[in-house]
Design a protein around this motif. Structure first.
Motif, PDB file in Angstrom:
ATOM      1  N   TYR A 219       0.822  -1.215   0.000  1.00  0.00           N
ATOM      2  CA  TYR A 219       0.000   0.000   0.000  1.00  0.00           C
ATOM      3  C   TYR A 219       0.857   1.268   0.000  1.00  0.00           C
ATOM      4  CZ  TYR A 219      -4.323  -2.569   0.358  1.00  0.00           C
ATOM      5  OH  TYR A 219      -5.398  -3.397   0.069  1.00  0.00           O
ATOM      6  N   LEU A 220       2.054   1.215   0.578  1.00  0.00           N
ATOM      7  CA  LEU A 220       2.961   2.359   0.474  1.00  0.00           C
ATOM      8  C   LEU A 220       3.312   2.629  -0.993  1.00  0.00           C
ATOM      9  CD1 LEU A 220       5.513   1.857   3.419  1.00  0.00           C
ATOM     10  CD2 LEU A 220       3.846   3.690   3.163  1.00  0.00           C
ATOM     11  N   VAL A 221       3.636   1.568  -1.725  1.00  0.00           N
ATOM     12  CA  VAL A 221       3.969   1.712  -3.152  1.00  0.00           C
ATOM     13  C   VAL A 221       2.753   2.202  -3.933  1.00  0.00           C
ATOM     14  CG1 VAL A 221       4.658   0.463  -5.233  1.00  0.00           C
ATOM     15  CG2 VAL A 221       5.767  -0.051  -3.054  1.00  0.00           C
ATOM     16  N   LEU A 222       1.575   1.622  -3.638  1.00  0.00           N
ATOM     17  CA  LEU A 222       0.355   2.018  -4.338  1.00  0.00           C
ATOM     18  C   LEU A 222       0.033   3.484  -4.094  1.00  0.00           C
ATOM     19  CD1 LEU A 222      -2.194   1.302  -5.977  1.00  0.00           C
ATOM     20  CD2 LEU A 222      -3.270   0.622  -3.831  1.00  0.00           C
ATOM     21  N   PHE A 223       0.112   3.936  -2.839  1.00  0.00           N
ATOM     22  CA  PHE A 223      -0.224   5.328  -2.521  1.00  0.00           C
ATOM     23  C   PHE A 223       0.813   6.293  -3.083  1.00  0.00           C
ATOM     24  CE2 PHE A 223      -2.494   3.569   1.477  1.00  0.00           C
ATOM     25  CZ  PHE A 223      -3.571   3.209   0.699  1.00  0.00           C
ATOM     26  N   ASP A 224       2.069   5.882  -3.109  1.00  0.00           N
ATOM     27  CA  ASP A 224       3.108   6.716  -3.717  1.00  0.00           C
ATOM     28  C   ASP A 224       2.838   6.878  -5.210  1.00  0.00           C
ATOM     29  OD1 ASP A 224       5.515   8.217  -3.706  1.00  0.00           O
ATOM     30  OD2 ASP A 224       6.607   6.486  -4.471  1.00  0.00           O
ATOM     31  N   SER A 225       2.444   5.793  -5.871  1.00  0.00           N
ATOM     32  CA  SER A 225       2.118   5.851  -7.304  1.00  0.00           C
ATOM     33  C   SER A 225       0.884   6.718  -7.557  1.00  0.00           C
ATOM     34  CB  SER A 225       1.874   4.437  -7.844  1.00  0.00           C
ATOM     35  OG  SER A 225       3.006   3.617  -7.684  1.00  0.00           O
ATOM     36  N   MET A 226      -0.129   6.574  -6.709  1.00  0.00           N
ATOM     37  CA  MET A 226      -1.340   7.389  -6.862  1.00  0.00           C
ATOM     38  C   MET A 226      -1.035   8.866  -6.657  1.00  0.00           C
ATOM     39  SD  MET A 226      -4.125   4.904  -4.935  1.00  0.00           S
ATOM     40  CE  MET A 226      -5.463   6.115  -5.035  1.00  0.00           C
ATOM     41  N   ASN A 227      -0.172   9.175  -5.698  1.00  0.00           N
ATOM     42  CA  ASN A 227       0.210  10.570  -5.464  1.00  0.00           C
ATOM     43  C   ASN A 227       0.979  11.134  -6.655  1.00  0.00           C
ATOM     44  OD1 ASN A 227      -0.996  10.872  -2.980  1.00  0.00           O
ATOM     45  ND2 ASN A 227       0.846  10.462  -1.803  1.00  0.00           N
ATOM     46  N   LYS A 228       1.832  10.305  -7.270  1.00  0.00           N
ATOM     47  CA  LYS A 228       2.586  10.757  -8.448  1.00  0.00           C
ATOM     48  C   LYS A 228       1.652  11.046  -9.617  1.00  0.00           C
ATOM     49  CE  LYS A 228       6.921   8.450  -7.292  1.00  0.00           C
ATOM     50  NZ  LYS A 228       7.826   7.302  -7.580  1.00  0.00           N
ATOM     51  N   LEU A 229       0.659  10.170  -9.823  1.00  0.00           N
ATOM     52  CA  LEU A 229      -0.325  10.410 -10.880  1.00  0.00           C
ATOM     53  C   LEU A 229      -1.106  11.691 -10.605  1.00  0.00           C
ATOM     54  CD1 LEU A 229      -1.713   6.768 -11.354  1.00  0.00           C
ATOM     55  CD2 LEU A 229      -0.240   8.027 -12.930  1.00  0.00           C
ATOM     56  N   LYS A 230      -1.461  11.896  -9.348  1.00  0.00           N
ATOM     57  CA  LYS A 230      -2.193  13.106  -8.961  1.00  0.00           C
ATOM     58  C   LYS A 230      -1.323  14.343  -9.172  1.00  0.00           C
ATOM     59  CE  LYS A 230      -5.786  15.133  -7.151  1.00  0.00           C
ATOM     60  NZ  LYS A 230      -7.113  15.055  -7.782  1.00  0.00           N
ATOM     61  N   TYR A 231      -0.062  14.233  -8.829  1.00  0.00           N
ATOM     62  CA  TYR A 231       0.858  15.364  -8.958  1.00  0.00           C
ATOM     63  C   TYR A 231       1.074  15.724 -10.428  1.00  0.00           C
ATOM     64  CZ  TYR A 231       5.109  18.150  -8.442  1.00  0.00           C
ATOM     65  OH  TYR A 231       6.039  19.157  -8.495  1.00  0.00           O
ATOM     66  N   ASN A 232       1.230  14.710 -11.281  1.00  0.00           N
ATOM     67  CA  ASN A 232       1.405  14.971 -12.717  1.00  0.00           C
ATOM     68  C   ASN A 232       0.172  15.652 -13.311  1.00  0.00           C
ATOM     69  OD1 ASN A 232       3.951  13.812 -12.708  1.00  0.00           O
ATOM     70  ND2 ASN A 232       3.191  11.776 -13.229  1.00  0.00           N
ATOM     71  N   ALA A 233      -0.999  15.187 -12.885  1.00  0.00           N
ATOM     72  CA  ALA A 233      -2.239  15.831 -13.347  1.00  0.00           C
ATOM     73  C   ALA A 233      -2.332  17.250 -12.813  1.00  0.00           C
ATOM     74  CB  ALA A 233      -3.447  15.008 -12.899  1.00  0.00           C
ATOM     75  N   PHE A 234      -1.858  17.451 -11.590  1.00  0.00           N
ATOM     76  CA  PHE A 234      -1.863  18.772 -10.954  1.00  0.00           C
ATOM     77  C   PHE A 234      -0.986  19.747 -11.736  1.00  0.00           C
ATOM     78  CE2 PHE A 234      -0.218  21.821  -7.828  1.00  0.00           C
ATOM     79  CZ  PHE A 234      -1.391  22.250  -7.221  1.00  0.00           C
ATOM     80  N   LEU A 235       0.193  19.271 -12.190  1.00  0.00           N
ATOM     81  CA  LEU A 235       1.108  20.131 -12.946  1.00  0.00           C
ATOM     82  C   LEU A 235       0.524  20.507 -14.307  1.00  0.00           C
ATOM     83  CD1 LEU A 235       4.565  18.455 -12.229  1.00  0.00           C
ATOM     84  CD2 LEU A 235       3.625  20.522 -11.208  1.00  0.00           C
ATOM     85  N   LYS A 236      -0.173  19.564 -14.948  1.00  0.00           N
ATOM     86  CA  LYS A 236      -0.776  19.843 -16.253  1.00  0.00           C
ATOM     87  C   LYS A 236      -1.858  20.912 -16.159  1.00  0.00           C
ATOM     88  CE  LYS A 236       0.095  15.310 -18.311  1.00  0.00           C
ATOM     89  NZ  LYS A 236      -0.518  14.079 -18.863  1.00  0.00           N
ATOM     90  N   ASN A 237      -2.583  20.889 -15.040  1.00  0.00           N
ATOM     91  CA  ASN A 237      -3.674  21.852 -14.874  1.00  0.00           C
ATOM     92  C   ASN A 237      -3.191  23.211 -14.386  1.00  0.00           C
ATOM     93  OD1 ASN A 237      -5.571  19.957 -15.658  1.00  0.00           O
ATOM     94  ND2 ASN A 237      -5.840  19.179 -13.576  1.00  0.00           N
TER      95      ASN A 237
END
Length: 537
Positions: A519-537
């Motif tokens: 779950y640490l790996v999963l949440f880190d990956s989800m945060n990275k996806l969220k961060y990349n989407a955040f930068l695009k917006n």
């Protein structure tokens, strides 16, 4: 001559590549050879179209050829002397594009006798991994290697699609059919944990010492807390710097997920710490205990409910006037009505139900919200999540027995301590009314660690406020009463859980350390996806 050479490069490029690789002691890209010779043949007026048409007929022959791979290093890391090739081994290599036998060349130093293999090097009894960013092959055993591309692919599917190891193995085997060796789910999970652990290894080991890829559950015991703290420290800092909503920065949203649990041996279940791990081993099939404790203690399972038992929900009288119990299970039928004579044999669960029933009868003014979970003790209770209103996951913790006020308050303290501000203005939680009362009593009793909540507003989210019947819950704790929270998605944890819960099939039979690390790996990956989407917006 050039005509024959073009044929050789088109359909026997492995031989040419190996020749140049050995000559220059490095990996040569076969595509560069093909482009070079194609250009040469074109200048000579040679037509190579006919030879390209033969490609499909010769694919089977090409698959059987053994590729050679050299360690991508030229001089010794210890003494900077010249390296020579001295040995090789043929290992089966799983890859997205082409799985099969690959010859891995070993190198050694002419001066200090250091050795260099495909993903590790060493001198004497000391062995180290190469830098993660420069590693393309990951060795699982003396017979099996995985290419980087397949590990990236499954990690991508886990993060985005919540794919299971079993599901990925079945898809891979179906796709490759008889052209590849069968991919085993267990072997895939072992190399995935090893791959992910190496990705974060520099957090706890700068020297990158080698560990056994098949024993990561044990190895994680000494480094899991460091990985946990490092990842969430970084994400809290990133959120505080990048988020433009000041209210979001000072708000944490908590919630528990009961679906993401794992099987556990229930020895030490009656420990004074209600969320202690107890025995970390996974129980044997059909038992509440691991094999070690069954052998040593000769435990009797006669008075325990079935393995898929969840909780005793309620009781009522049937047409004959006999008492029957409404019991919930994990497998179909999930709702069953069982005779009292059977339920009474489940002494621990039956006593807990009666105790809670008598308690709720005398508390008419309490909220219609019960956090005293009566789950099958063979399962952990689940996980608790701390998130921001914009969707970043700030912290998480496994619940062993229940989502109690003590557990949630300690989790909130841990999450607050990760933040530079060391406190949150708003804490949104579905049981905030009782959590607020619990924390206030601790403050009045002089427990200093709870003093950070003196100025914290405990708020019930819009989705769960309907479960509360006391007037002070809606008047004092409802999110609708706080104008600042109108821009905050108070149900963000429920939305995150709709994705996270799909991972329950992957983690059900994991050990304690694998479960937390997954779950640490999963949440880190989800945060990275969220961060990349955040930068695009």
């Amino acid at each position: 001559m050039y005509f024959a050479l073009e044929f050789e490069i088109q359909y026997d490029s492995g031989i040419i590549k190996d020749y140049f690789s050995e000559k220059y002691q490095k990996n040569i890209d076969p595509n560069s050879l093909e482009c070079l010779m194609s250009k040469f043949c074109f200048l000579m007026g040679t037509n190579i179209v006919a030879f390209k048409n033969l490609k499909n007929d010769l694919k089977i022959i090409l698959r059987k050829k053994t590729e050679s791979v050299y360690p991508d290093i030229l001089v010794c890391k210890f003494c900077e002397s010249k390296l020579i090739s001295y040995d090789s081994s043929i290992l089966y290599t799983y890859s997205l594009n082409k799985s099969g036998n690959v010859r891995f060349i070993r190198k050694s130093c002419t001066k200090c006798q250091a050795f260099y293999e495909i993903d590790r090097y060493g001198i004497g009894a000391k062995t180290y991994f190469y830098e993660f960013s420069s590693t393309k092959y990951f060795k699982l055993s003396n017979q099996t290697v995985f290419h980087l591309d397949i590990l990236i692919d499954i990690s991508h599917h886990i993060a985005r699609n919540n794919m299971t190891f079993e599901g990925y193995s079945e898809v891979y085997n179906h796709k490759n059919g008889e052209t590849s060796r069968t991919l085993n789910r267990k072997r895939l999970s072992e190399i995935w944990f090893s791959y992910q652990l190496r990705k974060y290894q520099n957090i706890f080991d700068e020297n990158l010492k080698c560990f056994d890829s098949k024993n990561t559950e044990f190895f994680l015991e000494g480094c899991l807390s460091k990985i946990h703290k490092s990842l969430f420290d970084d994400w809290i800092i990133i959120h505080e710097k990048q988020c433009r909503d000041e209210v979001c920065k000072s708000t944490v949203i908590l919630d528990g997920n009961l679906k993401c649990n794992r099987l556990r041996c229930i020895v030490d279940y009656d420990s004074s710490d209600e969320n202690s791990f107890g025995c970390p081993e996974t129980p044997k099939i059909g038992s509440y205990y691991c094999e070690k404790h069954i052998i040593s203690n000769m435990i009797n399972n006669d008075f325990l409910p079935p393995d898929d038992f969840v909780m005793i929900h309620s009781h009522q009288k049937n047409k004959k006037g006999e008492i029957i119990f409404h019991v919930k299970f994990n497998s179909a039928p999930k709702n069953r009505f069982i005779e009292k004579s059977i339920v009474e044999k489940w002494t621990a669960e039956y006593d807990a139900y009666i105790k809670n029933y008598n308690k709720t009868k005398t508390e008419k003014l309490s909220c219609i919200l019960n956090k005293d979970l009566f789950f099958n003790k063979k399962h952990t209770a689940g996980i608790t999540l701390g998130a921001t209103g914009c969707g970043f996951i700030l912290n998480f913790k496994e619940m062993i027995r229940s989502e109690s006020l003590k557990f949630v308050s300690k989790f909130l303290i841990e999450t607050s301590n990760l933040s530079e501000k060391n406190q949150f203005k708003f804490c949104i939680y579905d049981n905030s009314c009782h959590l607020s009362e619990y924390c206030q009593s601790k403050i009045e009793n002089g427990e200093t660690e709870y003093s950070i909540f003196k100025e914290t507003y405990f708020v019930i989210d819009n989705f769960h406020i309907k479960n509360h019947c006391r007037s002070k819950c809606t008047e004092k704790h409802s999110a609708k009463n706080f104008e600042e929270l109108k821009s905050i998605n108070t149900q963000i944890c429920e939305e995150l859980f709709s994705r996270i819960s799909k991972s329950k099939h992957n983690t059900k039979h994991m050990g304690k350390n694998h479960f937390i690390f997954y779950y640490l790996v999963l949440f880190d990956s989800m945060n990275k996806l969220k961060y990349n989407a955040f930068l695009k917006n």
